[in-house]
Design a protein around this motif. Structure first.
Motif, PDB file in Angstrom:
ATOM      1  N   LEU A 126     -20.794 -11.600 -28.615  1.00 28.79           N
ATOM      2  CA  LEU A 126     -21.652 -10.694 -29.727  1.00 28.79           C
ATOM      3  C   LEU A 126     -20.665  -9.971 -30.932  1.00 28.79           C
ATOM      4  CD1 LEU A 126     -24.150  -8.912 -27.176  1.00 28.79           C
ATOM      5  CD2 LEU A 126     -24.391 -10.870 -28.814  1.00 28.79           C
ATOM      6  N   SER A 127     -19.738 -11.054 -31.011  1.00 33.17           N
ATOM      7  CA  SER A 127     -18.209 -10.011 -32.050  1.00 33.17           C
ATOM      8  C   SER A 127     -17.359 -11.032 -32.444  1.00 33.17           C
ATOM      9  CB  SER A 127     -17.334  -9.410 -30.171  1.00 33.17           C
ATOM     10  OG  SER A 127     -17.401  -9.818 -29.334  1.00 33.17           O
ATOM     11  N   CYS A 128     -17.942 -12.079 -32.879  1.00 28.93           N
ATOM     12  CA  CYS A 128     -17.133 -12.332 -34.045  1.00 28.93           C
ATOM     13  C   CYS A 128     -16.670 -11.652 -35.256  1.00 28.93           C
ATOM     14  CB  CYS A 128     -17.768 -13.648 -34.139  1.00 28.93           C
ATOM     15  SG  CYS A 128     -16.278 -14.575 -35.878  1.00 28.93           S
ATOM     16  N   PRO A 129     -15.281 -10.905 -35.376  1.00 26.59           N
ATOM     17  CA  PRO A 129     -14.960  -9.963 -36.659  1.00 26.59           C
ATOM     18  C   PRO A 129     -15.220 -10.766 -37.660  1.00 26.59           C
ATOM     19  CG  PRO A 129     -13.606 -10.888 -35.549  1.00 26.59           C
ATOM     20  CD  PRO A 129     -14.236 -11.531 -35.541  1.00 26.59           C
ATOM     21  N   CYS A 155     -32.433 -17.907 -20.982  1.00 33.65           N
ATOM     22  CA  CYS A 155     -31.186 -18.423 -20.178  1.00 33.65           C
ATOM     23  C   CYS A 155     -31.602 -18.880 -18.659  1.00 33.65           C
ATOM     24  CB  CYS A 155     -29.959 -17.656 -20.345  1.00 33.65           C
ATOM     25  SG  CYS A 155     -28.288 -18.545 -19.799  1.00 33.65           S
ATOM     26  N   LYS A 156     -31.026 -20.220 -18.100  1.00 35.42           N
ATOM     27  CA  LYS A 156     -31.515 -20.266 -16.796  1.00 35.42           C
ATOM     28  C   LYS A 156     -29.466 -21.118 -16.317  1.00 35.42           C
ATOM     29  CE  LYS A 156     -34.718 -23.627 -18.390  1.00 35.42           C
ATOM     30  NZ  LYS A 156     -34.854 -25.257 -18.687  1.00 35.42           N
ATOM     31  N   LYS A 157     -28.869 -20.050 -16.687  1.00 35.61           N
ATOM     32  CA  LYS A 157     -27.940 -20.108 -16.077  1.00 35.61           C
ATOM     33  C   LYS A 157     -26.888 -18.989 -16.175  1.00 35.61           C
ATOM     34  CE  LYS A 157     -26.768 -25.167 -16.593  1.00 35.61           C
ATOM     35  NZ  LYS A 157     -26.819 -25.641 -15.650  1.00 35.61           N
ATOM     36  N   PRO A 158     -25.934 -18.766 -14.765  1.00 31.22           N
ATOM     37  CA  PRO A 158     -25.290 -17.015 -15.616  1.00 31.22           C
ATOM     38  C   PRO A 158     -24.897 -16.739 -17.311  1.00 31.22           C
ATOM     39  CG  PRO A 158     -24.837 -18.747 -13.729  1.00 31.22           C
ATOM     40  CD  PRO A 158     -25.767 -19.780 -14.241  1.00 31.22           C
ATOM     41  N   LEU A 159     -25.450 -15.786 -17.404  1.00 32.42           N
ATOM     42  CA  LEU A 159     -25.244 -14.979 -18.590  1.00 32.42           C
ATOM     43  C   LEU A 159     -23.864 -14.119 -18.602  1.00 32.42           C
ATOM     44  CD1 LEU A 159     -26.133 -15.264 -22.361  1.00 32.42           C
ATOM     45  CD2 LEU A 159     -28.145 -13.758 -21.211  1.00 32.42           C
ATOM     46  N   GLY A 160     -23.717 -14.379 -19.974  1.00 27.89           N
ATOM     47  CA  GLY A 160     -22.748 -13.431 -19.863  1.00 27.89           C
ATOM     48  C   GLY A 160     -22.094 -12.623 -21.465  1.00 27.89           C
ATOM     49  N   LEU A 161     -21.749 -11.799 -21.685  1.00 28.41           N
ATOM     50  CA  LEU A 161     -21.727 -11.720 -23.584  1.00 28.41           C
ATOM     51  C   LEU A 161     -19.963 -11.013 -23.387  1.00 28.41           C
ATOM     52  CD1 LEU A 161     -24.021  -8.865 -22.715  1.00 28.41           C
ATOM     53  CD2 LEU A 161     -24.353 -10.468 -23.868  1.00 28.41           C
ATOM     54  N   LYS A 162     -19.328 -11.774 -24.072  1.00 27.92           N
ATOM     55  CA  LYS A 162     -18.032 -11.823 -25.148  1.00 27.92           C
ATOM     56  C   LYS A 162     -18.087 -10.296 -25.769  1.00 27.92           C
ATOM     57  CE  LYS A 162     -13.658 -12.977 -26.220  1.00 27.92           C
ATOM     58  NZ  LYS A 162     -13.649 -14.065 -27.102  1.00 27.92           N
ATOM     59  N   LEU A 163     -17.534  -9.418 -25.639  1.00 32.05           N
ATOM     60  CA  LEU A 163     -17.778  -7.927 -26.550  1.00 32.05           C
ATOM     61  C   LEU A 163     -17.118  -7.744 -26.663  1.00 32.05           C
ATOM     62  CD1 LEU A 163     -19.427  -5.576 -23.229  1.00 32.05           C
ATOM     63  CD2 LEU A 163     -20.317  -6.902 -25.640  1.00 32.05           C
ATOM     64  N   PRO A 164     -17.327  -7.268 -28.295  1.00 34.17           N
ATOM     65  CA  PRO A 164     -16.107  -6.233 -28.828  1.00 34.17           C
ATOM     66  C   PRO A 164     -15.422  -4.838 -28.687  1.00 34.17           C
ATOM     67  CG  PRO A 164     -18.244  -5.291 -29.839  1.00 34.17           C
ATOM     68  CD  PRO A 164     -18.116  -5.763 -28.503  1.00 34.17           C
ATOM     69  N   PRO A 165     -14.080  -4.167 -28.692  1.00 34.17           N
ATOM     70  CA  PRO A 165     -13.706  -3.191 -28.155  1.00 34.17           C
ATOM     71  C   PRO A 165     -14.242  -2.294 -29.129  1.00 34.17           C
ATOM     72  CG  PRO A 165     -11.647  -3.892 -30.030  1.00 34.17           C
ATOM     73  CD  PRO A 165     -13.390  -5.367 -29.469  1.00 34.17           C
ATOM     74  N   PHE A 186     -22.271 -11.234 -16.677  1.00 34.70           N
ATOM     75  CA  PHE A 186     -20.863 -10.497 -16.398  1.00 34.70           C
ATOM     76  C   PHE A 186     -20.557 -10.218 -18.537  1.00 34.70           C
ATOM     77  CE2 PHE A 186     -21.247 -15.922 -17.700  1.00 34.70           C
ATOM     78  CZ  PHE A 186     -20.299 -15.466 -18.634  1.00 34.70           C
ATOM     79  N   VAL A 187     -19.624  -9.473 -18.143  1.00 38.95           N
ATOM     80  CA  VAL A 187     -18.770  -9.656 -19.885  1.00 38.95           C
ATOM     81  C   VAL A 187     -17.929  -9.514 -19.702  1.00 38.95           C
ATOM     82  CG1 VAL A 187     -20.719  -7.373 -19.601  1.00 38.95           C
ATOM     83  CG2 VAL A 187     -18.423  -6.498 -19.223  1.00 38.95           C
ATOM     84  N   THR A 188     -17.422  -9.995 -20.910  1.00 38.39           N
ATOM     85  CA  THR A 188     -15.707 -10.043 -20.755  1.00 38.39           C
ATOM     86  C   THR A 188     -15.708  -9.297 -21.954  1.00 38.39           C
ATOM     87  OG1 THR A 188     -15.826 -12.371 -21.039  1.00 38.39           O
ATOM     88  CG2 THR A 188     -14.405 -12.211 -22.352  1.00 38.39           C
ATOM     89  N   CYS A 189     -14.470  -8.723 -22.341  1.00 38.90           N
ATOM     90  CA  CYS A 189     -13.702  -7.682 -22.516  1.00 38.90           C
ATOM     91  C   CYS A 189     -12.064  -7.919 -23.237  1.00 38.90           C
ATOM     92  CB  CYS A 189     -13.434  -6.151 -21.474  1.00 38.90           C
ATOM     93  SG  CYS A 189     -15.313  -5.701 -21.582  1.00 38.90           S
ATOM     94  N   ILE A 190     -11.967  -8.198 -23.929  1.00 42.82           N
ATOM     95  CA  ILE A 190     -12.433  -8.488 -25.285  1.00 42.82           C
ATOM     96  C   ILE A 190     -12.025  -9.481 -26.097  1.00 42.82           C
ATOM     97  CG2 ILE A 190     -12.198  -5.802 -24.902  1.00 42.82           C
ATOM     98  CD1 ILE A 190      -9.180  -5.461 -26.612  1.00 42.82           C
ATOM     99  N   ASN A 191     -12.582  -9.100 -27.170  1.00 42.13           N
ATOM    100  CA  ASN A 191     -12.926  -9.834 -28.061  1.00 42.13           C
ATOM    101  C   ASN A 191     -11.412  -9.437 -29.332  1.00 42.13           C
ATOM    102  OD1 ASN A 191     -13.345 -12.003 -30.225  1.00 42.13           O
ATOM    103  ND2 ASN A 191     -15.349 -12.522 -29.885  1.00 42.13           N
ATOM    104  N   SER A 192     -11.204 -10.153 -30.420  1.00 42.36           N
ATOM    105  CA  SER A 192     -10.107  -9.666 -31.207  1.00 42.36           C
ATOM    106  C   SER A 192     -10.833  -7.969 -31.281  1.00 42.36           C
ATOM    107  CB  SER A 192      -9.702 -10.737 -31.606  1.00 42.36           C
ATOM    108  OG  SER A 192     -11.014 -10.822 -33.300  1.00 42.36           O
ATOM    109  N   LEU A 193      -9.280  -7.627 -31.824  1.00 43.51           N
ATOM    110  CA  LEU A 193      -9.563  -5.843 -32.815  1.00 43.51           C
ATOM    111  C   LEU A 193      -9.539  -6.331 -34.120  1.00 43.51           C
ATOM    112  CD1 LEU A 193      -8.190  -4.746 -30.183  1.00 43.51           C
ATOM    113  CD2 LEU A 193      -7.395  -3.216 -31.728  1.00 43.51           C
ATOM    114  N   GLY A 194     -11.037  -6.172 -34.596  1.00 47.24           N
ATOM    115  CA  GLY A 194     -11.698  -7.124 -35.677  1.00 47.24           C
ATOM    116  C   GLY A 194     -10.806  -6.033 -37.259  1.00 47.24           C
ATOM    117  N   ASN A 195     -10.354  -6.981 -37.861  1.00 50.86           N
ATOM    118  CA  ASN A 195     -10.443  -6.080 -39.146  1.00 50.86           C
ATOM    119  C   ASN A 195      -8.928  -5.674 -39.594  1.00 50.86           C
ATOM    120  OD1 ASN A 195     -12.611  -8.057 -41.153  1.00 50.86           O
ATOM    121  ND2 ASN A 195     -13.380  -6.468 -39.660  1.00 50.86           N
ATOM    122  N   GLY A 196      -7.970  -6.321 -38.645  1.00 55.74           N
ATOM    123  CA  GLY A 196      -6.481  -5.886 -39.472  1.00 55.74           C
ATOM    124  C   GLY A 196      -5.890  -6.240 -40.010  1.00 55.74           C
TER     125      GLY A 196
END
Ligand code: RRO
Length: 264
Positions: A126-129, A155-165, A186-196
């Protein structure tokens, strides 16, 4: 070595790659398979294959950090559906990351990937910058609710979210509430810090080409935000929702810090 249990699977150790710039091709995925990583995660995929943004689009900078604007280069989900069974030779769990351009794409990819029996879990990014004209979904709470509601139905599998910071306590609370009301595992914290922006003073220009030099920051630079996001989501999420820590992990000490913050 510390073992962990994640998404209902026993992991030999608590490390594996993030969905990032080195898990796109079969060659890269085999390298990860042959490594000591406890699992393999594939590059975020889209409906169709993508070349991504023009180069240079990934640059290592000082202090073990990086800037990227890859622009979602990937082989397309159908190719990953073919590759996943081949990756089982490495005898480790396989996770697939999905990053559709719209809700319908995510539904199509996740429903088909759900039927790949060799796949262990799906991470919805959910977090591609870095895609021009496409905002980071995780910063749009209404859109996040909509995509999670639709995807969890199929979704029939374990489902996670890749989150932005996130940087604001109210935003953490809003997102945590959305996730607590879902079936997300599950959640994955964090994706990159966008737009540096990184500038080379000798060349008097920015270091990456796409988007006028703006790109996602990763590595050591982002570790304090990775830690804060893991900590905050661990505090706010239901205990059964697991948390992957991601960002700036180079040593056992870095990993231990993430574990202390609450990473699984
Ligand atoms: O491909 C990318 O440009 C990219 C993605 Br999908 C992402 O999730 N995070 C990032 O920093 N780059």
């Amino acid at each position: 070595m510390i073992k962990t249990r994640f998404a209902g699977i026993n992991f030999e150790n608590p490390f594996f790659n993030a969905s990032g710039p080195h898990c796109t091709t079969k060659e890269e995925l085999d390298i990860l398979g042959q490594s000591k990583a406890a699992a393999v995660m594939t590059k975020s995929c889209t409906l169709e294959p993508r070349e991504g943004n023009p180069s240079p689009r990934y640059v290592d900078i000082t202090n073990n950090s990086s800037i990227n604007s890859m622009g979602l280069p990937n082989l397309g989900y159908k190719e990953y559906m073919k590759l996943i069974p081949e990756l089982t030779v490495h005898n480790k769990p396989i996770f697939s990351s999905v990053s559709g351009m719209k809700i319908e794409d995510n539904i199509q990819m996740i429903s088909e990937l759900s039927d790949v029996k060799e796949l262990d879990a799906i991470e919805l990014n959910l977090s591609c910058p870095n895609v021009v004209g496409k905002p980071q979904v995780g910063y749009d709470f209404q859109q996040s609710v909509e995509v999670i509601q639709e995807v969890q139905k199929i979704c029939k599998k374990p489902l996670g979210l890749k989150l932005p910071p996130y940087f604001d306590f109210v935003h953490f609370e809003t997102m945590a509430k959305i996730i607590n009301q879902s079936r997300v595992n599950f959640v994955t914290c964090i994706n990159s810090l966008g737009n540096g922006l990184v500038i080379d003073i000798a060349k008097e220009q920015v270091v990456i080409k796409p988007k006028g030099g703006f790109g996602g920051m990763g590595g050591k630079l982002v570790k304090p935000f990775g830690l804060s996001n893991v900590r905050k989501f661990r505090e706010l999420l239901k205990p059964e929702i697991q948390v992957i820590g991601c960002g700036g992990i180079f040593s056992g000490i870095d990993a231990f810090e993430y574990i202390l913050a609450g990473a699984d």
